[in-house]
Design an enzyme around this catalytic site. Structure first.
Site, PDB file in Angstrom:
ATOM      1  N   CYS A   1      12.078   1.674  -5.402  1.00  0.00           N
ATOM      2  CA  CYS A   1      11.634   2.314  -4.002  1.00  0.00           C
ATOM      3  C   CYS A   1      10.305   2.090  -3.687  1.00  0.00           C
ATOM      4  O   CYS A   1       9.456   2.140  -4.625  1.00  0.00           O
ATOM      5  CB  CYS A   1      11.985   3.526  -4.169  1.00  0.00           C
ATOM      6  SG  CYS A   1      11.335   4.703  -2.822  1.00  0.00           S
TER       7      CYS A   1
ATOM      8  N   SER B   1       8.626   7.593   6.470  1.00  0.00           N
ATOM      9  CA  SER B   1       9.439   8.089   5.094  1.00  0.00           C
ATOM     10  C   SER B   1       9.334   9.561   4.903  1.00  0.00           C
ATOM     11  O   SER B   1       8.325  10.140   5.181  1.00  0.00           O
ATOM     12  CB  SER B   1       8.626   7.314   3.917  1.00  0.00           C
ATOM     13  OG  SER B   1       9.330   7.487   2.841  1.00  0.00           O
TER      14      SER B   1
END
Length: 558
Positions: free
Chosen positions: A195, A422
């Site tokens: 990620c 994010s």
């Protein structure tokens, strides 16, 4: 020859004016079969391109978030103009092996394409359902009833391309067939993929990622589609790189400058430690101690330090040498290791000890100094092969966004940019006020960030409503459902209030009646369906307690 000319004319269109291809139209035609096919996703890709270019012209942005399921897609369609499909969300909630896990891209490679198909089928279904419903309305009713564009373009997570060239080609084919209007591919190693907000990210060489982008574009060309290609770089926070083969990467690779470690590589030391029975914390301590002694620097940093240590020249001469070195080593020049050493020698830096092999990891990776500058270099290199460039960042930082935008667009002024809003960021700890958070999207949109998205927004919103409702339902039973869900659906005009209708019971009743001459005794929405209760009108006044405080429901009509 006619097909080759057709492909060439397509490439000469405004859509591909900025796109560079290292292959010919003949190459593309030779890879096509004789049965020409068209794809619904191509219409969505064209729609996405027009949408993003319109945002670019207006200094605005398409804002969206990762969708989990058809419920979210249909509700998003009322307010947002694109849909995102997150690999992270798929990894954690919906892999084709049904085995959940973190975002390591170790799920079957058809996982995200299958989720795209799931959502794309839902989009088409709700579009058909809406059309059938509107055709039953009078002209006046249609005018009063808002139209929802359910066919919002889907942009999907292609991770690293899932392997070599042929894997990337096949993945892209799947995405086109399953309904993606755009995909993004990142410059991490497919073997060690993480990620974007995890540690341990390993970059591939610039040239290797360009090969991925070229492979994707070639597959799109073979299929005759205009799928939007987003190139992502993780160079801002990465600290390892797989290879030093590309000279454009050299300026960011770290080397040992402590001559006492000459001939004493970290990898050898770690192997010796393992052979001696060390493990875990002992090995980590061994590595930490070695790195603390290594004095890791880029070649440029080592040369600057060496010039500053020259005691046999005056300060003016020293400044001249430093300026000359900085001129030659500016990031735009992408100075190679060999060229840098030659220039350093001419500036009097001889026998410089700088070794990029000594600190390599046990896996063979080189140490990399990640930065916005490294991302700019990669963004510029990827721009001729992509439609949108995305720099993954460690925090929401307008200064970094500005630096990246100015760096890339100084070389490619018409390049569109993307940004991950994010949820891995602690936005409350970012130093921004509520007003600054509100203005963040439009502010960076003016810098060229035309596509902005909360990657796992669907997961977080789903978790929040489920957690808070489950807790309340456990305590207050049906009152919790009525207050938190049913009344709020009604107050906010959420169409799942009448969930049978939302799911399309009326639509399939139309099929039954059409087949049976206009009448069907087994119609799902016939007499006796409980959803008729929602057509009754009644009034209720009073206060309703919901956790903290209360709201007044006055004349809440079913």
């Amino acid at each position: 020859e006619a097909e080759v000319a057709e492909v060439q004319a397509w490439w000469n269109s405004e859509r591909f004016r900025l796109t560079k291809r290292p292959y010919t139209a003949r190459d593309v035609v030779s890879l096509r079969g004789n049965l020409r096919q068209t794809y619904a996703s191509n219409e969505m890709a064209k729609k996405l391109w027009r949408l993003l270019k319109n945002h670019q012209a207006n200094g605005t942005a398409s804002r969206t978030f990762g969708a989990l399921d058809p419920v979210q897609v249909t509700q998003m369609a009322k307010h947002l103009d694109t849909i995102y499909v997150s690999g992270w969300q798929c990894s954690a909630t919906h892999t084709t092996s049904n085995e959940p896990g973190p975002d390591l891209a170790d799920y079957p490679y058809d996982t995200v394409p299958n989720k795209v198909e799931h959502l794309f089928f839902a989009q088409q279904y709700h579009d058909r359902k809406q059309k059938e419903e509107r055709m039953r309305m009078s002209r006046e009713e249609r005018a009063r009833t808002p139209y929802v564009d359910y066919l919002r373009p889907i942009i999907a997570d292609g991770d690293t391309g899932f392997g070599g060239t042929t894997a990337t080609v096949k993945l892209c084919k799947l995405f086109v067939e399953r309904g993606a209007a755009g995909i993004h591919i990142e410059d991490q190693s497919s073997v060690t993929k993480k990620c974007g907000h995890m540690a341990g990210k390993v970059l591939v060489a610039i040239s290797e990622h360009i090969n991925r982008l070229v492979a994707a574009r070639l597959q799109f060309d073979v299929m005759g589609v205009e799928t939007v290609l987003v190139a992502r770089t993780d160079a801002e926070a990465a600290n390892l790189i797989q290879s030093n083969i590309d000279t454009r990467d050299h300026q960011f690779i770290l080397g040992v400058t402590n001559p006492n470690l000459k001939g004493k590589s970290l990898a050898t030391l770690m192997q010796q430690g393992m052979a001696a029975g060390k493990n875990g914390a002992e090995l980590q301590a061994l590595e930490d101690e070695w790195l603390s002694k290594a004095q890791l620097k880029t070649l440029s940093e080592a040369v600057v330090e060496a010039i500053e240590r020259q005691n046999n020249i005056g300060e003016e001469e020293k400044r001249r040498k430093l300026n000359e070195w900085m001129h030659h080593s500016s990031y735009e020049r992408c100075l190679s290791n060999e060229e840098g050493r030659e220039i350093a020698e001419k500036l009097g830096v001889r026998n410089l000890f700088w070794d990029w092999d000594l600190p390599r990891t046990r896996e063979g990776f080189y140490r990399f100094k990640g930065s916005v500058t490294a991302s700019v270099v990669r963004g510029c290199a990827f721009s001729p092969h992509a439609d949108v460039i995305w720099m993954e960042t460690a925090s929401p930082n307008v200064v970094e966004c500005t630096e990246f935008s100015e760096g890339v667009r100084s070389k490619h002024p018409q390049m569109m940019l993307g940004y991950n809003l994010s949820p891995s960021f602690n936005w409350d700890a970012s130093g921004m006020s509520d007003e600054q958070m509100k203005d963040f999207i439009p502010k960076i949109a003016k810098l060229g960030y035309v596509w902005q998205f909360i990657t796992v927004g669907g997961l977080h919103s789903n978790a929040l409503i489920t957690s808070t409702f489950a807790r309340d339902f456990a305590n207050r039973g049906m009152l919790a459902y009525v207050e938190r869900i049913q009344r709020e659906e009604r107050n906010n005009g959420v169409d799942t209030l009448a969930h049978q209708k939302w799911a399309g019971a009326n639509y399939y009743d139309r099929y039954l009646k059409t087949v049976q001459g206009g009448v069907a005794s087994t119609a799902a929405m016939g007499k006796g369906v409980t959803e008729e209760q929602f057509k009754e009108s009644w009034t209720r006044s009073g206060a309703v307690n919901i956790d903290r405080g209360s709201i007044v429901v006055a004349k809440a009509r079913m």
